[in-house]
Design a protein around this motif. Structure first.
Motif, PDB file in Angstrom:
ATOM      1  N   ASN A 246      24.735  74.339  39.055  1.00  0.00           N
ATOM      2  CA  ASN A 246      23.545  73.705  38.488  1.00  0.00           C
ATOM      3  C   ASN A 246      23.252  74.189  37.067  1.00  0.00           C
ATOM      4  N   THR A 247      23.761  75.361  36.727  1.00  0.00           N
ATOM      5  CA  THR A 247      23.607  75.865  35.358  1.00  0.00           C
ATOM      6  C   THR A 247      24.644  75.255  34.434  1.00  0.00           C
ATOM      7  N   LEU A 248      25.858  75.121  34.929  1.00  0.00           N
ATOM      8  CA  LEU A 248      26.942  74.607  34.093  1.00  0.00           C
ATOM      9  C   LEU A 248      26.825  73.114  33.814  1.00  0.00           C
ATOM     10  N   LEU A 249      26.366  72.352  34.804  1.00  0.00           N
ATOM     11  CA  LEU A 249      26.387  70.895  34.665  1.00  0.00           C
ATOM     12  C   LEU A 249      25.586  70.381  33.462  1.00  0.00           C
ATOM     13  N   PRO A 250      24.334  70.834  33.223  1.00  0.00           N
ATOM     14  CA  PRO A 250      23.605  70.324  32.055  1.00  0.00           C
ATOM     15  C   PRO A 250      24.288  70.657  30.727  1.00  0.00           C
ATOM     16  N   ILE A 251      24.982  71.788  30.679  1.00  0.00           N
ATOM     17  CA  ILE A 251      25.735  72.114  29.465  1.00  0.00           C
ATOM     18  C   ILE A 251      26.942  71.197  29.354  1.00  0.00           C
TER      19      ILE A 251
ATOM     20  N   ARG B 181      21.798  69.889  27.957  1.00  0.00           N
ATOM     21  CA  ARG B 181      21.256  71.202  27.607  1.00  0.00           C
ATOM     22  C   ARG B 181      21.445  71.522  26.131  1.00  0.00           C
ATOM     23  N   THR B 182      22.394  70.882  25.486  1.00  0.00           N
ATOM     24  CA  THR B 182      22.683  71.174  24.080  1.00  0.00           C
ATOM     25  C   THR B 182      22.193  70.077  23.135  1.00  0.00           C
ATOM     26  N   SER B 183      21.560  69.045  23.675  1.00  0.00           N
ATOM     27  CA  SER B 183      21.169  67.904  22.842  1.00  0.00           C
ATOM     28  C   SER B 183      20.146  68.293  21.771  1.00  0.00           C
TER      29      SER B 183
ATOM     30  N   PHE C 153      21.150  78.475  25.559  1.00  0.00           N
ATOM     31  CA  PHE C 153      22.188  77.891  26.421  1.00  0.00           C
ATOM     32  C   PHE C 153      23.427  78.782  26.482  1.00  0.00           C
ATOM     33  N   ARG C 154      23.639  79.578  25.435  1.00  0.00           N
ATOM     34  CA  ARG C 154      24.768  80.520  25.485  1.00  0.00           C
ATOM     35  C   ARG C 154      24.509  81.605  26.527  1.00  0.00           C
ATOM     36  N   ALA C 155      23.273  82.086  26.618  1.00  0.00           N
ATOM     37  CA  ALA C 155      22.923  83.097  27.617  1.00  0.00           C
ATOM     38  C   ALA C 155      23.042  82.523  29.026  1.00  0.00           C
ATOM     39  N   GLU C 156      22.641  81.269  29.199  1.00  0.00           N
ATOM     40  CA  GLU C 156      22.756  80.633  30.513  1.00  0.00           C
ATOM     41  C   GLU C 156      24.219  80.510  30.932  1.00  0.00           C
ATOM     42  N   HIS C 157      25.062  80.144  29.978  1.00  0.00           N
ATOM     43  CA  HIS C 157      26.488  80.023  30.286  1.00  0.00           C
ATOM     44  C   HIS C 157      27.083  81.381  30.647  1.00  0.00           C
ATOM     45  N   ALA C 158      26.708  82.403  29.893  1.00  0.00           N
ATOM     46  CA  ALA C 158      27.218  83.750  30.173  1.00  0.00           C
ATOM     47  C   ALA C 158      26.759  84.235  31.544  1.00  0.00           C
ATOM     48  N   MET C 159      25.493  83.966  31.875  1.00  0.00           N
ATOM     49  CA  MET C 159      24.965  84.369  33.180  1.00  0.00           C
ATOM     50  C   MET C 159      25.728  83.673  34.305  1.00  0.00           C
ATOM     51  N   ALA C 160      25.980  82.378  34.131  1.00  0.00           N
ATOM     52  CA  ALA C 160      26.720  81.636  35.154  1.00  0.00           C
ATOM     53  C   ALA C 160      28.116  82.219  35.336  1.00  0.00           C
ATOM     54  N   GLY C 161      28.729  82.616  34.233  1.00  0.00           N
ATOM     55  CA  GLY C 161      30.059  83.215  34.319  1.00  0.00           C
ATOM     56  C   GLY C 161      30.052  84.519  35.090  1.00  0.00           C
TER      57      GLY C 161
ATOM     58  N   MET D 106      32.696  73.163  23.192  1.00  0.00           N
ATOM     59  CA  MET D 106      32.264  74.062  24.261  1.00  0.00           C
ATOM     60  C   MET D 106      31.843  73.252  25.489  1.00  0.00           C
ATOM     61  N   CYS D 107      31.097  72.182  25.258  1.00  0.00           N
ATOM     62  CA  CYS D 107      30.644  71.339  26.377  1.00  0.00           C
ATOM     63  C   CYS D 107      31.829  70.771  27.152  1.00  0.00           C
ATOM     64  N   ARG D 108      32.867  70.366  26.425  1.00  0.00           N
ATOM     65  CA  ARG D 108      34.055  69.833  27.105  1.00  0.00           C
ATOM     66  C   ARG D 108      34.704  70.906  27.974  1.00  0.00           C
ATOM     67  N   ALA D 109      34.789  72.125  27.420  1.00  0.00           N
ATOM     68  CA  ALA D 109      35.385  73.219  28.191  1.00  0.00           C
ATOM     69  C   ALA D 109      34.527  73.554  29.406  1.00  0.00           C
ATOM     70  N   VAL D 110      33.209  73.505  29.241  1.00  0.00           N
ATOM     71  CA  VAL D 110      32.312  73.794  30.364  1.00  0.00           C
ATOM     72  C   VAL D 110      32.435  72.706  31.430  1.00  0.00           C
ATOM     73  N   LEU D 111      32.660  71.470  31.017  1.00  0.00           N
ATOM     74  CA  LEU D 111      32.873  70.404  32.002  1.00  0.00           C
ATOM     75  C   LEU D 111      34.109  70.705  32.852  1.00  0.00           C
TER      76      LEU D 111
END
Length: 206
Positions: A13-18, A23-25, A86-94, A189-194
């Protein structure tokens, strides 16, 4: 096990909006606005170097901007703030997903896990380059404003004014490159997160 499943769902749920860009709009909108502001500086400097003094010509050279917009410096500051979030959210999810993998005992050699790690690393690299672009733009923006102030202290058409305006132009182009790089790398980054999100779903079997 249910608790760890909830952790995994939170990661998704954290990764999907990114991944899909929602999340980056706002970040990208701020960067686009900063780009327009910087283009204003560049167009204005071209008018000055041409020697135009007609107010209508000068006015026509400047892009129309919404009233009461933040200036370019504040736009980049706001973009940095959004980036940090959003970078912190991505790091937390990781970090959470690594703990999830350890809990389940997923081996490092599992191809699905390696795929996730690869896409996660790509997303991190792209985000890091985006941050460098933002920092570069911020530094050059302050320098170009100082250059414009210095240029205006010299008589119109004087060699000193022309030299400082040209320096401001160079700094403006560098700042534009910085914000453009930031936008491009966040999209990558968004493509990689997808792809990372898809890898998570595969590991979860859903």
């Amino acid at each position: 096990m249910q608790e760890w499943r909830e952790v995994a769902d939170r990661v998704r749920n954290t990764l999907l909006p990114i991944a899909v860009g929602t999340r980056t709009s706002h970040f990208l909108a701020l960067v686009k606005a900063a780009n327009l502001k910087l283009s204003t500086h560049l167009n204005f400097s071209r008018v000055i170097l041409r020697g135009d003094t007609d107010p209508e010509i000068i006015y026509a050279a400047i892009p129309r901007l919404p009233p009461q917009d933040p200036d370019a410096i504040n736009l980049i500051k706001l973009a940095c703030y959004e980036y940090d979030r959003f970078r912190a959210e991505h790091a937390m999810a990781g970090r959470m997903f690594v703990l999830y993998g350890m809990c389940l005992g997923i081996p490092d050699g599992d191809p699905r896990w390696q795929t996730w790690e690869c896409h996660h690393a790509t997303a991190v690299r792209n985000a890091d380059v985006a941050l460098l672009g933002l920092r570069s733009a911020a530094a050059r923006l302050q320098a170009l404003l100082d250059a414009y102030d210095t240029a205006m202290s010299f008589p119109s058409g004087s060699p000193a004014r022309i030299a400082w305006i040209k320096e401001a132009q160079s700094l403006t182009r560098s700042a534009l490159h910085g914000v453009t790089t930031a936008a491009v790398m966040v999209r990558l980054m968004c493509r990689a997160v997808l792809r990372q999100y898809i890898a998570v779903c595969m590991l979860l079997g859903r």
